[in-house]
Design an enzyme around this catalytic site. Structure first.
Site, PDB file in Angstrom:
ATOM      1  N   GLU A 199       6.635   6.385  -7.740  1.00  0.00           N
ATOM      2  CA  GLU A 199       6.193   5.144  -8.454  1.00  0.00           C
ATOM      3  C   GLU A 199       5.260   5.644  -9.467  1.00  0.00           C
ATOM      4  OE1 GLU A 199       7.796   3.846  -4.380  1.00  0.00           O
ATOM      5  OE2 GLU A 199       6.466   5.467  -5.279  1.00  0.00           O
ATOM      6  N   PHE A 250       5.153  -4.590   8.227  1.00  0.00           N
ATOM      7  CA  PHE A 250       5.544  -3.453   7.619  1.00  0.00           C
ATOM      8  C   PHE A 250       5.434  -3.297   6.192  1.00  0.00           C
ATOM      9  CE2 PHE A 250       9.404  -0.907   6.293  1.00  0.00           C
ATOM     10  CZ  PHE A 250       8.778   0.343   6.767  1.00  0.00           C
ATOM     11  N   GLN A 251       4.860  -2.503   5.781  1.00  0.00           N
ATOM     12  CA  GLN A 251       4.697  -2.033   4.316  1.00  0.00           C
ATOM     13  C   GLN A 251       3.852  -3.112   3.317  1.00  0.00           C
ATOM     14  OE1 GLN A 251       8.432  -0.920   2.502  1.00  0.00           O
ATOM     15  NE2 GLN A 251       7.881   1.094   2.917  1.00  0.00           N
ATOM     16  N   LYS A 290       8.516 -11.305  -1.046  1.00  0.00           N
ATOM     17  CA  LYS A 290       9.899 -11.442  -0.737  1.00  0.00           C
ATOM     18  C   LYS A 290      10.726 -12.600  -0.545  1.00  0.00           C
ATOM     19  CE  LYS A 290      13.768  -8.777   1.413  1.00  0.00           C
ATOM     20  NZ  LYS A 290      14.076  -7.755   2.529  1.00  0.00           N
ATOM     21  N   MET A 311      -9.433  24.099 -17.399  1.00  0.00           N
ATOM     22  CA  MET A 311     -10.557  23.327 -17.739  1.00  0.00           C
ATOM     23  C   MET A 311     -11.684  23.589 -16.619  1.00  0.00           C
ATOM     24  SD  MET A 311     -11.946  22.179 -20.031  1.00  0.00           S
ATOM     25  CE  MET A 311     -11.011  21.261 -21.270  1.00  0.00           C
TER      26      MET A 311
END
Length: 592
Positions: free
Chosen positions: A70, A132-133, A182, A501
């Site tokens: 993602e 959930f999630q 959802k 760096m």
């Protein structure tokens, strides 16, 4: 017989239903994206967004690009937005989908990139119950977005998307998150069309600058003895490069760009003094410190540009600051003439006023200023010792690439580190939106996703990702996405076997204690590229640099990973140490 108000209302509702169709929230979302002329959406499916993905399956006008992480979805949409100026769109699921996207959202926020990130959420009845999630998307993203929305009713979907795109692209651009539960994406509601206009009482960014302030600024600018024009990413975001070039050429004043503003004014023009700041040129930094009138355009005086503010304030100068974001003006440095407005509109008005007045810069004073600048320029601070045999200098790789591609449409992305600074210093950008990198947040791993997004937008252009062996591994899984969606980018890895760096700072500030900056177990990048279905090249000698780049460019339809084994001891100079002023520069290893 008189009709009651109740009957009139019932008739209106019935008529409205005749003029509308019933669509699911997800279908309205697709309609909104189509109305906004969205061509690509980068995303990754999950439970909370399956209704949205089902709606995508039923349409053909928008291409969905399936990334492998993602974070890369947001970076790819970000790169697309930077190169085109359009709003980039990403789609992720709830919970870990959102948290994986946070780095990409923060990256876009710091650099003022117009984006809409659509996130899935658990059903509305489950919000707050540790489903959930589930995560608090609105709360998590609030500090790193321009605005965010939680859509609680499918009937609000179209209006919310209209507002999201408007906020993302107007004023000072930035990312906007739209969180969709959802059940909202599944519910059917009447749909009467996408709004043609949007009005938001609490959001009305000013575009036109104050005429009186512009006149005051112009009077100060035209009577300056040591003028300087300092520009940042705001010029590019406003598509004001043409106006900037006209202004600089009319006045004959020296000009500099920040890291984010490179390409706004042509690097090949003698009036351009190079990039300024921590790794800027001697002439750019000295002009910044010693000018008597400074015109700052779409820049924010950040710590990497002016160094220590107390050091910057030691020299007396008048400052004019043009920016669309009033909160950026006098935030770090007090300015004398603030002008709040769109850069393009303010510069257009300023140019018109110059044409109307007979006042012109004093040639003698301006000539003396240019003599001082040319004296600093003679230091040739970007000169480096060329490599020989098996010692490839990273600067040489970038310079060679620039010489080969400077006359064709080329986009350069970079990750973050030494390679980023060498790309900024040695690839001389003449056109806007050709240099795509993470400036404000300094995010490693953006290079490949940026390049993917640009290659879809600009299929005929050459797209190179200049990276390092550390940064490139953070999103290297996107080589799989490059294969699936046929985005043949060219990856130039300046492999010095160090987190370069970090190693440089450890050499300068920590007496050479290289704590965890050496890359001890690197993969075979050639075989790795081949495993993903691409071409891999190993380049270990200076004499092979140019042939390798030529060969890669010939493979127009293939992604090519070039592993350049570069000098592990090379540092980026000039360098301004933390806490120092911008004229207190280290110019080479002899200064260490």
């Amino acid at each position: 017989m008189e009709i009651s108000k109740k009957e009139i209302a019932a008739t209106a509702v019935a008529t409205a239903h005749l003029d509308s169709e019933e669509l699911r929230g997800a279908e309205i979302l697709i309609k909104a994206l189509q109305a906004e002329n969205v061509k690509y959406v980068w995303g990754y499916p999950g439970g909370a967004v399956l209704h949205i993905y089902d709606a995508f399956f039923k349409q053909e006008s928008i291409q969905h690009v399936l990334v492998r992480h993602e974070q890369a979805a947001v970076h790819a949409a970000d790169g697309y937005a930077r190169a085109t100026g359009d709003v980039g769109v990403a789609l992720v699921t709830s919970g870990p989908g959102v948290t994986n996207a946070v780095t990409g959202i923060a990256t876009a926020y710091m650099d003022s990139i117009p984006m809409v990130i659509i996130t899935g959420q658990v059903p509305t009845h489950a919000i707050g119950l540790d489903a959930f999630q589930e995560c608090d998307t609105v709360g998590i993203t609030r500090p790193i977005v321009k605005h965010n929305f939680l859509v609680k009713d499918a009937r609000d979907m179209a209006d919310t998307l209209k507002k999201a795109f408007h906020i993302a692209r107007s004023g000072r651009p930035g990312p906007v998150v739209v969180d969709i539960p959802k059940d909202v994406s599944f519910k059917k509601v009447p749909y009467t069309g996408y709004p043609e206009t949007v009005t938001m009482r609490s959001y009305n960014p000013m575009r036109k600058g104050h005429g009186g302030q512009i006149r005051k600024a112009l009077q100060l600018l035209l009577t300056a003895k040591r003028p300087y024009i300092y520009t940042g990413g705001g010029v590019l975001m406003s598509n004001a490069s043409s106006e900037l070039r006209t202004l600089v050429d009319m006045l004959g004043y020296p000009c500099t760009n920040t890291l984010m503003g490179l390409g706004a004014y042509p690097a090949s023009d003698p009036k351009f003094l190079g990039m300024l700041g921590m790794h800027g040129t001697v002439e750019a930094n000295n002009a910044m410190q010693n000018c008597d009138v400074l015109l700052a355009v779409g820049a924010r005086f950040d710590d990497r540009v002016i160094g220590n503010p107390k050091h910057f304030a030691q020299n007396e100068r008048k400052i004019i600051h043009i920016d669309i974001d009033p909160s950026s003006i006098s935030k770090r440095v007090k300015v004398d003439i603030p002008i709040v407005g769109d850069v393009k509109e303010v510069l257009t008005e300023m140019i018109a006023m110059i044409k109307e007045t007979s006042t012109r810069p004093e040639p003698a004073a301006l000539g003396g200023w240019w003599e001082a600048i040319e004296g600093w320029r003679k230091r040739d601070c970007l000169k480096y010792k060329p490599g020989s045999g098996e010692i490839i200098k990273p600067q040489y790789v970038v310079e060679t690439l620039w010489n080969m591609t400077k006359d064709v449409e080329t986009y350069i992305t970079s990750d973050v580190g030494q390679h980023q600074m060498w790309a900024a210093q040695y690839y001389r950008f003449d056109e806007p939106r050709r240099w795509i990198n993470s400036g404000g947040l300094g995010t490693m791993g953006v290079g490949i996703p940026y390049a993917m997004g640009i290659k879809l937008a600009k299929p005929e252009a050459e797209v190179f990702c200049i990276t390092g062996e550390g940064s490139v591994q953070m999103c290297i899984q996107e080589l799989s996405t490059c294969l699936q969606y046929n985005t043949p980018i060219k990856i130039v890895s300046l492999n010095n076997r160090y987190l370069g760096m970090v190693r440089q700072w450890q050499e300068v500030e920590y007496e050479g204690r290289y704590s965890h900056s050496y890359m001890d177990a690197l993969p075979n990048f050639v075989k790795l590229a081949e495993a993903y279905g691409h071409v891999g090249m190993l380049i270990e000698r200076t004499e092979d640099v140019e042939p390798a780049l030529r060969e890669a460019r010939k493979l127009k339809d293939r992604t090519v990973f070039m592993d350049f084994r570069t000098d592990p001891t090379e540092n980026v100079f000039p360098m301004v140490q933390a806490g120092k002023g911008i004229t207190e520069m280290l110019l080479g290893s002899e200064d260490l």
